[in-house]
Design a protein around this motif. Structure first.
Motif, PDB file in Angstrom:
ATOM      1  N   PHE A   3       0.834  -1.205   0.000  1.00 38.90           N
ATOM      2  CA  PHE A   3       0.000   0.000   0.000  1.00 38.90           C
ATOM      3  C   PHE A   3       0.865   1.251   0.000  1.00 38.90           C
ATOM      4  O   PHE A   3       0.686   2.147  -0.829  1.00 38.90           O
ATOM      5  CB  PHE A   3      -0.925  -0.006   1.229  1.00 38.90           C
ATOM      6  CG  PHE A   3      -1.744   1.239   1.357  1.00 38.90           C
ATOM      7  CD1 PHE A   3      -2.916   1.391   0.636  1.00 38.90           C
ATOM      8  CD2 PHE A   3      -1.348   2.273   2.205  1.00 38.90           C
ATOM      9  CE1 PHE A   3      -3.680   2.543   0.753  1.00 38.90           C
ATOM     10  CE2 PHE A   3      -2.102   3.421   2.329  1.00 38.90           C
ATOM     11  CZ  PHE A   3      -3.268   3.557   1.608  1.00 38.90           C
ATOM     12  N   PHE A   4       1.824   1.307   0.925  1.00 38.46           N
ATOM     13  CA  PHE A   4       2.657   2.501   1.001  1.00 38.46           C
ATOM     14  C   PHE A   4       3.605   2.621  -0.190  1.00 38.46           C
ATOM     15  O   PHE A   4       3.875   3.727  -0.668  1.00 38.46           O
ATOM     16  CB  PHE A   4       3.437   2.535   2.319  1.00 38.46           C
ATOM     17  CG  PHE A   4       2.568   2.902   3.485  1.00 38.46           C
ATOM     18  CD1 PHE A   4       1.982   4.152   3.566  1.00 38.46           C
ATOM     19  CD2 PHE A   4       2.321   1.987   4.490  1.00 38.46           C
ATOM     20  CE1 PHE A   4       1.174   4.489   4.633  1.00 38.46           C
ATOM     21  CE2 PHE A   4       1.516   2.315   5.564  1.00 38.46           C
ATOM     22  CZ  PHE A   4       0.942   3.566   5.640  1.00 38.46           C
ATOM     23  N   VAL A  24       3.032   1.585  -3.308  1.00 32.40           N
ATOM     24  CA  VAL A  24       2.260   2.038  -4.467  1.00 32.40           C
ATOM     25  C   VAL A  24       1.805   3.478  -4.260  1.00 32.40           C
ATOM     26  O   VAL A  24       1.808   4.285  -5.201  1.00 32.40           O
ATOM     27  CB  VAL A  24       1.059   1.103  -4.723  1.00 32.40           C
ATOM     28  CG1 VAL A  24       0.136   1.667  -5.787  1.00 32.40           C
ATOM     29  CG2 VAL A  24       1.542  -0.280  -5.124  1.00 32.40           C
ATOM     30  N   LEU A  25       1.443   3.829  -3.040  1.00 34.89           N
ATOM     31  CA  LEU A  25       1.004   5.202  -2.760  1.00 34.89           C
ATOM     32  C   LEU A  25       2.124   6.200  -3.051  1.00 34.89           C
ATOM     33  O   LEU A  25       1.883   7.275  -3.619  1.00 34.89           O
ATOM     34  CB  LEU A  25       0.557   5.325  -1.304  1.00 34.89           C
ATOM     35  CG  LEU A  25      -0.061   6.654  -0.880  1.00 34.89           C
ATOM     36  CD1 LEU A  25      -1.381   6.873  -1.616  1.00 34.89           C
ATOM     37  CD2 LEU A  25      -0.289   6.673   0.613  1.00 34.89           C
ATOM     38  N   SER A  39       2.101   8.060  -7.381  1.00 36.34           N
ATOM     39  CA  SER A  39       1.709   9.459  -7.491  1.00 36.34           C
ATOM     40  C   SER A  39       2.635  10.237  -8.418  1.00 36.34           C
ATOM     41  O   SER A  39       2.218  11.216  -9.020  1.00 36.34           O
ATOM     42  CB  SER A  39       1.672  10.115  -6.108  1.00 36.34           C
ATOM     43  OG  SER A  39       2.964  10.111  -5.544  1.00 36.34           O
ATOM     44  N   PRO A  69      -1.949  11.992  -4.222  1.00 37.50           N
ATOM     45  CA  PRO A  69      -1.679  10.556  -4.039  1.00 37.50           C
ATOM     46  C   PRO A  69      -2.754   9.700  -4.692  1.00 37.50           C
ATOM     47  O   PRO A  69      -3.928  10.056  -4.718  1.00 37.50           O
ATOM     48  CB  PRO A  69      -1.683  10.365  -2.527  1.00 37.50           C
ATOM     49  CG  PRO A  69      -1.927  11.684  -1.912  1.00 37.50           C
ATOM     50  CD  PRO A  69      -2.178  12.678  -2.979  1.00 37.50           C
ATOM     51  N   PHE A 123      -4.732   6.861  -4.136  1.00 31.27           N
ATOM     52  CA  PHE A 123      -5.230   5.893  -3.165  1.00 31.27           C
ATOM     53  C   PHE A 123      -5.911   4.719  -3.846  1.00 31.27           C
ATOM     54  O   PHE A 123      -5.901   3.605  -3.308  1.00 31.27           O
ATOM     55  CB  PHE A 123      -6.194   6.569  -2.186  1.00 31.27           C
ATOM     56  CG  PHE A 123      -5.495   7.421  -1.176  1.00 31.27           C
ATOM     57  CD1 PHE A 123      -4.833   6.839  -0.111  1.00 31.27           C
ATOM     58  CD2 PHE A 123      -5.503   8.800  -1.288  1.00 31.27           C
ATOM     59  CE1 PHE A 123      -4.182   7.620   0.828  1.00 31.27           C
ATOM     60  CE2 PHE A 123      -4.853   9.589  -0.358  1.00 31.27           C
ATOM     61  CZ  PHE A 123      -4.191   8.996   0.702  1.00 31.27           C
ATOM     62  N   ALA A 133      -3.217   2.354  -4.681  1.00 31.56           N
ATOM     63  CA  ALA A 133      -2.609   1.833  -3.453  1.00 31.56           C
ATOM     64  C   ALA A 133      -3.482   0.751  -2.829  1.00 31.56           C
ATOM     65  O   ALA A 133      -2.973  -0.296  -2.402  1.00 31.56           O
ATOM     66  CB  ALA A 133      -2.384   2.974  -2.468  1.00 31.56           C
ATOM     67  N   ALA A 148      -2.497  -3.180  -2.481  1.00 34.33           N
ATOM     68  CA  ALA A 148      -2.546  -3.822  -1.168  1.00 34.33           C
ATOM     69  C   ALA A 148      -3.445  -5.058  -1.194  1.00 34.33           C
ATOM     70  O   ALA A 148      -3.103  -6.093  -0.615  1.00 34.33           O
ATOM     71  CB  ALA A 148      -3.043  -2.832  -0.123  1.00 34.33           C
TER      72      ALA A 148
END
Length: 120
Positions: free
Chosen positions: A31-32, A34-35, A39, A46, A48, A51, A55
């Motif tokens: 998640f983090f 890709v976030l 971007s 960002p 989301f 992300a 995830a």
């Protein structure tokens, strides 16, 4: 397979907590990652949506891999844990069948050859 008694802790193979925590860790990491990387810099908003998608994919893939690995686990047979083993002594043995590994091997207790002699 033996039944679990009340109050007895579950072993790692039958517990669901371990693979779920493993999958959740990789999902949060994805998640983090890709976030941050989707971007394209701090000037843009960002992503989301990407992300959460990354995830979810990471969670499902790692959970399926953990389930496949736990299903493929097989305990050893009981007879494999018994016996004295093979060549437990540190002294040089003459081989598995009692025969010498080399046909021209020296007899036990015989002096070694000269250091500069060719053993071939």
């Amino acid at each position: 397979m033996a039944q679990q008694k009340p109050g007895e802790p579950r072993n790692l193979r039958t517990s669901v907590k371990g693979p779920l925590m493993f999958s959740a860790f990789w999902a949060v990491l994805a998640f983090f990652a890709v976030l941050i990387f989707a971007s394209g810099g701090s000037a843009r908003s960002p992503r989301f949506d990407l992300a959460f998608t990354g995830a979810g994919i990471a969670f499902i893939v790692t959970l399926v891999i953990a389930a496949m690995l736990s299903m493929s686990h097989k305990d050893n047979a009981d007879h494999l844990g018994k016996g004295s083993g093979v060549n437990l002594s540190s002294r040089k043995s003459s081989g598995h069948g009692g025969y010498s590994a080399r046909p021209d091997a020296q007899a036990p207790g015989a002096p070694d050859a000269a250091p500069d002699a060719d053993p071939r």
